[in-house]
Design an enzyme around this catalytic site. Sequence first.
Site, PDB file in Angstrom:
ATOM      1  N   LYS A 263      35.544 -18.639 100.056  1.00 48.63           N
ATOM      2  CA  LYS A 263      34.504 -17.655  99.769  1.00 48.63           C
ATOM      3  C   LYS A 263      34.011 -17.711  98.326  1.00 48.63           C
ATOM      4  O   LYS A 263      32.817 -17.651  98.068  1.00 48.63           O
ATOM      5  CB  LYS A 263      35.018 -16.241 100.079  1.00 48.63           C
ATOM      6  CG  LYS A 263      35.180 -15.980 101.565  1.00 48.63           C
ATOM      7  CD  LYS A 263      35.185 -14.504 101.900  1.00 48.63           C
ATOM      8  CE  LYS A 263      36.336 -13.743 101.323  1.00 48.63           C
ATOM      9  NZ  LYS A 263      36.394 -12.346 101.831  1.00 48.63           N
ATOM     10  N   VAL A 264      34.919 -17.814  97.368  1.00 44.63           N
ATOM     11  CA  VAL A 264      34.528 -17.840  95.956  1.00 44.63           C
ATOM     12  C   VAL A 264      34.399 -19.268  95.443  1.00 44.63           C
ATOM     13  O   VAL A 264      33.443 -19.607  94.742  1.00 44.63           O
ATOM     14  CB  VAL A 264      35.552 -17.070  95.096  1.00 44.63           C
ATOM     15  CG1 VAL A 264      35.213 -17.197  93.616  1.00 44.63           C
ATOM     16  CG2 VAL A 264      35.594 -15.604  95.504  1.00 44.63           C
TER      17      VAL A 264
ATOM     18  N   LYS B 156      44.425  -0.896  96.675  1.00 43.33           N
ATOM     19  CA  LYS B 156      44.302  -2.080  97.519  1.00 43.33           C
ATOM     20  C   LYS B 156      44.905  -1.757  98.872  1.00 43.33           C
ATOM     21  O   LYS B 156      45.820  -0.922  98.988  1.00 43.33           O
ATOM     22  CB  LYS B 156      45.050  -3.268  96.910  1.00 43.33           C
ATOM     23  CG  LYS B 156      44.524  -4.623  97.351  1.00 43.33           C
ATOM     24  CD  LYS B 156      43.274  -5.017  96.597  1.00 43.33           C
ATOM     25  CE  LYS B 156      42.893  -6.462  96.862  1.00 43.33           C
ATOM     26  NZ  LYS B 156      41.810  -6.939  95.976  1.00 43.33           N
TER      27      LYS B 156
ATOM     28  N   GLY C  40      41.140 -24.228  96.287  1.00 46.08           N
ATOM     29  CA  GLY C  40      40.570 -23.232  97.181  1.00 46.08           C
ATOM     30  C   GLY C  40      39.060 -23.169  97.027  1.00 46.08           C
ATOM     31  O   GLY C  40      38.545 -22.664  96.034  1.00 46.08           O
ATOM     32  N   VAL C  41      38.340 -23.725  97.997  1.00 44.87           N
ATOM     33  CA  VAL C  41      36.866 -23.737  97.913  1.00 44.87           C
ATOM     34  C   VAL C  41      36.280 -22.953  99.087  1.00 44.87           C
ATOM     35  O   VAL C  41      35.348 -23.382  99.753  1.00 44.87           O
ATOM     36  CB  VAL C  41      36.302 -25.171  97.865  1.00 44.87           C
ATOM     37  CG1 VAL C  41      36.531 -25.778  96.504  1.00 44.87           C
ATOM     38  CG2 VAL C  41      36.912 -26.053  98.951  1.00 44.87           C
TER      39      VAL C  41
END
Length: 364
Positions: free
Chosen positions: A191-192, A88, A188-189
């Site tokens: 990218k995914v 990473k 969290g809405v």
Amino acid sequence: MTDVDNGVLHTLFHSDQGGHEQVVLCQDRASGLKAVIAIHNTALGPALGGTRFYPYASEEDAVADALNLARGMSYKNAMAGLDHGGGKAVIIGDPERDKTEELLLAYGRFVASLSGRYVTACDVGTYVADMDVVARECRWTTGRSPSNGGAGDSSVLTAFGVFQGMRASAQHLWGDASLRGRKVGIAGVGKVGHHLVEHLRDEGAEVVITDVRAESVLRILDKHPTGVSAVTDTEALIRVEGLDIYAPCALGGALNDDTVPVLTAKVVCGAANNQLEHPGVEKDLADRGILYAPDYVVNAGGVIQVADELHGFDFDRCKAKAAKIFDTTLAIFARAKEDGIPPAAAADRIAEQRMHEASAARGR
């Protein structure tokens, strides 16, 4: 040597976060680049993992995040059945303010200097267009646009894989993989998360959302005037009455000593990496009767996609592989029950066994 130096070196060589094969500190003064590339384990093949662009509070925090994320990628790639180890990279800075073409090109040169030991892709704060720039300096770059020979947005299959993990969790807990009528909370809405909303609505689930970006919430609510509602923040979301599934889809550490005791959901299954703030959280979840679908197992759809890009991308082939996350998740739950351990520990055992066997086969 400063206290910061001592802290970083201790993290690298002596803490539970350590044990990595290689850590590269990157700096390009002309562009302002400051980055960390961490390679955790290459027993299964070249390290594969995304590039995170984030305004860390300190360089020490950046190093710690890179190490954690790289280790997670080793386990994720192993559980996904990929011939890749874990790596990473993190770029220190505000992507809205500090990201430039010159900086991304400089970063690409650092990745290229590793001669294929690390293959990069998108992560928080980086996008397909960014990978197109990085690829101009580094051929070991995935997640590029289709017009540049890439697979495009990997969040599509990441969301699909998380959805399969949710279905497996429902099958294990309630005896039915259907999510129709279930109430699912998504933190969290972006990218995914916004793709995950679509899968859930198509299935007939009720969805409750929250996001630090108001525009992301409004985009979902405008598209789904019924079946989707919003709450002010994650603190409110985890307390929603009647919540069946909680899906952390933002940054890590969502499951901790403060959130687990008040969580109303019966299942946790989300896209965020490193959801458990510390190892003891998995037992806390189990003690409360909350089923945890290990994050690095269910969110592997994206890495399956970018890995396939290295060999000539085929979306249908990737989706078929990502669909197997359903079976993998069920197998982990069965192993956890058989061994009398939490699912996260069961997943770790399976991944570690695959890496150990690969190391032994290569005489390492």
